[in-house]
Structure formats: structure tokens, C-alpha cells
Design an enzyme around this catalytic site. Structure first.
Site, PDB file in Angstrom:
ATOM      1  N   ILE A 142       0.821  -1.216   0.000  1.00 26.51           N
ATOM      2  CA  ILE A 142       0.000   0.000   0.000  1.00 26.51           C
ATOM      3  C   ILE A 142       0.849   1.257   0.000  1.00 26.51           C
ATOM      4  CG2 ILE A 142      -1.932  -1.175   1.136  1.00 26.51           C
ATOM      5  CD1 ILE A 142      -1.049   0.139   3.779  1.00 26.51           C
ATOM      6  N   HIS A 158      -4.623  -4.188  -2.459  1.00 20.85           N
ATOM      7  CA  HIS A 158      -4.976  -3.833  -1.081  1.00 20.85           C
ATOM      8  C   HIS A 158      -5.146  -2.334  -0.903  1.00 20.85           C
ATOM      9  CE1 HIS A 158      -3.196  -7.866   0.566  1.00 20.85           C
ATOM     10  NE2 HIS A 158      -4.371  -8.013  -0.013  1.00 20.85           N
ATOM     11  N   CYS A 169     -19.912   9.469   3.494  1.00 22.16           N
ATOM     12  CA  CYS A 169     -20.369   9.652   2.112  1.00 22.16           C
ATOM     13  C   CYS A 169     -19.687   8.702   1.131  1.00 22.16           C
ATOM     14  CB  CYS A 169     -20.174  11.101   1.667  1.00 22.16           C
ATOM     15  SG  CYS A 169     -18.446  11.580   1.395  1.00 22.16           S
ATOM     16  N   CYS A 207     -13.754  14.261   6.428  1.00 23.27           N
ATOM     17  CA  CYS A 207     -14.070  14.468   5.020  1.00 23.27           C
ATOM     18  C   CYS A 207     -14.207  15.949   4.710  1.00 23.27           C
ATOM     19  CB  CYS A 207     -15.369  13.735   4.685  1.00 23.27           C
ATOM     20  SG  CYS A 207     -15.875  13.859   2.960  1.00 23.27           S
ATOM     21  N   CYS A 212     -20.380  17.435   4.493  1.00 21.78           N
ATOM     22  CA  CYS A 212     -20.175  16.071   4.986  1.00 21.78           C
ATOM     23  C   CYS A 212     -19.431  16.107   6.317  1.00 21.78           C
ATOM     24  CB  CYS A 212     -19.430  15.212   3.967  1.00 21.78           C
ATOM     25  SG  CYS A 212     -19.261  13.481   4.518  1.00 21.78           S
ATOM     26  N   SER A 251       5.317 -13.552   1.249  1.00 22.17           N
ATOM     27  CA  SER A 251       5.382 -14.727   2.123  1.00 22.17           C
ATOM     28  C   SER A 251       4.449 -15.842   1.684  1.00 22.17           C
ATOM     29  CB  SER A 251       5.027 -14.316   3.558  1.00 22.17           C
ATOM     30  OG  SER A 251       3.726 -13.735   3.595  1.00 22.17           O
ATOM     31  N   CYS A 293      15.884  -8.794  -3.111  1.00 24.83           N
ATOM     32  CA  CYS A 293      15.339  -8.514  -4.445  1.00 24.83           C
ATOM     33  C   CYS A 293      16.146  -7.432  -5.153  1.00 24.83           C
ATOM     34  CB  CYS A 293      13.873  -8.077  -4.333  1.00 24.83           C
ATOM     35  SG  CYS A 293      12.789  -9.316  -3.607  1.00 24.83           S
TER      36      CYS A 293
END
Length: 310
Positions: A142, A158, A169, A207, A212, A251, A293
Site C-alpha cells: 500500500i 490492497h 459519504c 471528510c 459532509c 510470504s 530482491c
């Protein structure tokens, strides 16, 4: 080696994030292969012939950029594991604590930079695109580091920590503010002795849509929540078309992503795993390259001598 549970493609839009396979009885397929090869020259021959490559990436590649994985020994924030905080129930019970956890992660991810592994994937995608070949990255991460590295064909299954969703909202918006709200400034320290800030809910991220002002949450998929069916449909299409799959820094224990590479391998497509250690899926793959990696991917994805630009 135990059997892998493979979920039929028709169920893919019903999958949710979890640490156990959601497969139903009757969908179990036992995958058994010889010990995977670690011969880079053999992998490079397969790579040179591939037209449609899928890269499945997980927390391991981001760990090489200094981001904690919250996995295994020491994988705690204060005294909680990620799966204790990354749930809708935890957010409903204590939104202040959950926002402290995500504020800490946002600040770390804001300052993190893509490592040579991220850059090798992005460079490979750009180079092969000019040859009429396709590279798509499907990530569980993420942190947006693939995007920061320059990856274009990217599916973030994800979600992104730099997006918010209003609990009132439903509006989803990009948000790179640091801190995301004044009340979180200086909060989120991970040490076990740190006390909760107990921020009043009205001072947590809100928000900004007209009329809202609802409570915001991170636009990420928490444990037990459904994955976006539109994104999963794209994932399924990419996996069905690929002729080479790379599993990078994952994993192979978080579902449904843990099913993707074994499904590809089961139809005879070469799968290469790049990881610091073996995983429950390692022996189902054709290749396994152990190590960082950032060291293995640049060699694996470098221009092959047979490459030509069309």
C-alpha cells in the site's frame, strides 16, 4: 508438502483479505514439483521469450526500502500485530489508535524511496513496452513505491495508504498531507511503552466534501474485507494471459494473493520466486532465487542479448 487450495475463477470477485485460504471443499488441488531451479541463465532464457509478464509483489520488496513488514518475530507496533489493528472492528472500537498506527506508516512511506528491485521492474516494463511486450505489477503493498519507481501497469489489490475513504459519504480521495491532520502531528510512536494519544474522534481526519465532515479511514483493504471486484477481475485477466510470473518478496500466506502464483503454475506457466527465504509455495514453482530482491532482480530483468526494439 500439503495441498494448495485453488479457488475457481468464478469465485474471484467474492474473495476477501485474510491469513487463511477461503477456498471451499472440493476445490483442492495438490501441486507437487521437483525442487525449483536457481539457475539464472535458465531463467533468462525463459524471460527472453516471454511476451506477457506478471510480477506479484509483497512486503519483502518494500522491506528493502526500510519499511517494516509487521510479519514474524518483532512484527509489532507497540504491543499489537498488524492484524489486530487493520480491521474494521479495531477502527470502530478505537479509531484514534488505528489512525496513530497508519499515521506512523504514512510518515515512513512518505520518506521511503524505491530500491533497486522496484527500479529494475519499472525499467523492465518501460523497455519491454517498446518491444511490444507487456509487464504488469500486481502488488499487495500500500506504499506506492512501485508507482514512485515509474511502474505504469499497476494493480494495487490492497489499496493505497495515500488515499482516504469517508465512512459517511464514501468518497475516495488522494491524500499526501503530512501529517494528515494536526492532531496526529508527532503521534504514532511504535515503542511498546508508548501510551495511546486518545485523540477525540472529531479531531481525527475528516471528510472535506461539502456538507459532509464524516470520519475518514485509510482506503486500504483490511483483514476480513472484500477486495475490489473490478480490480480482481483485472488480476484474473492478467494471470490468465501471462506466460511468465515473478513472485517478489511475498510470504505466500495472505489470501487471496497467495493463490495467484500457484494457479498460474498449475497451468504450466513458469513461475520464478525472488525472496529472502523459501515460502509454503516455493516447491510449486520452476525457479527460486534467494536473497535481496534489490540484488537478484536487476540481474534477472536486465536486457537480454536477443532483445530488439521494434
Amino acid at each position: 508438502m500439503g495441498p494448495f487450495q485453488i479457488v475457481p475463477s468464478r469465485l474471484i470477485s467474492q474473495l476477501y483479505c485474510g491469513l487463511k485460504s477461503p477456498a471451499a471443499k472440493g476445490t483442492t488441488i495438490c501441486l507437487s514439483m521437483a525442487r525449483p531451479s536457481s539457475n539464472m541463465a535458465s531463467f533468462r532464457e525463459v524471460f527472453a521469450k516471454s511476451k506477457h509478464i506478471v510480477v506479484l509483489s509483497g512486503a519483502g520488496i518494500s522491506a528493502e526500502s526500510g519499511l517494516p513488514t509487521f510479519r514474524g518475530a518483532g512484527g509489532y507496533w507497540r504491543k499489537w500485530k498488524a492484524q489486530d489493528l487493520a480491521t474494521a472492528e479495531a477502527f470502530a472500537y478505537n479509531p484514534s489508535r488505528v489512525w496513530e498506527f497508519y499515521h506512523y506508516r504514512r510518515e515512513m512511506m512518505q520518506s521511503a524511496e524505491p530500491n533497486p528491485g522496484h527500479l529494475a521492474i519499472a525499467e523492465c516494463e518501460a523497455r519491454l513496452h517498446k518491444q511490444g511486450r507487456r509487464v504488469t505489477v500486481i502488488t499487495q503493498n500500500i506504499d506506492e513505491l512501485h508507482r514512485k519507481a515509474g511502474t505504469k501497469n499497476l494493480l494495487e489489490i490492497h489499496g493505497s495508504i495515500f488515499k482516504t475513504r469517508c465512512t459517511s459519504c464514501g468518497v475516495v480521495a488522494e491524500n499526501h498531507k503530512s501529517p494528515i491532520c494536526p492532531a496526529l502531528s508527532g503521534k504514532g510512536a511504535p515503542e511498546p511503552e508508548t501510551h495511546d494519544a486518545r485523540i477525540p474522534v472529531e479531531k481525527l481526519p475528516r471528510c472535506e466534501e461539502a456538507a459532509c465532515g464524516g470520519l475518514l479511514r485509510p482506503h486500504v483493504v483490511w483483514f476480513g474485507e472484500n477486495l475490489d471486484p473490478a480490480i480482481l477481475e483485472e488480476v484474473h485477466r492478467e494471470l490468465a494471459l501471462c506466460d511468465l510470473c515473478l513472485v517478489v518478496g511475498t510470504s505466500s500466506v495472505v489470501y487471496p494473493a497467495a493463490m495467484f502464483a500457484p494457479q498460474v503454475s498449475a497451468r504450466g506457466v513458469p513461475v520464478a520466486e525472488f525472496n529472502m527465504e523459501t515460502t509454503p509455495a516455493t516447491n510449486t514453482f520452476r525457479f527460486h532465487f534467494q536473497g535481496p530482491c534489490g540484488k537478484t532482480l536487476p540481474e534477472a530483468l536486465a536486457p537480454h542479448e536477443t532483445e530488439t526494439v521494434s
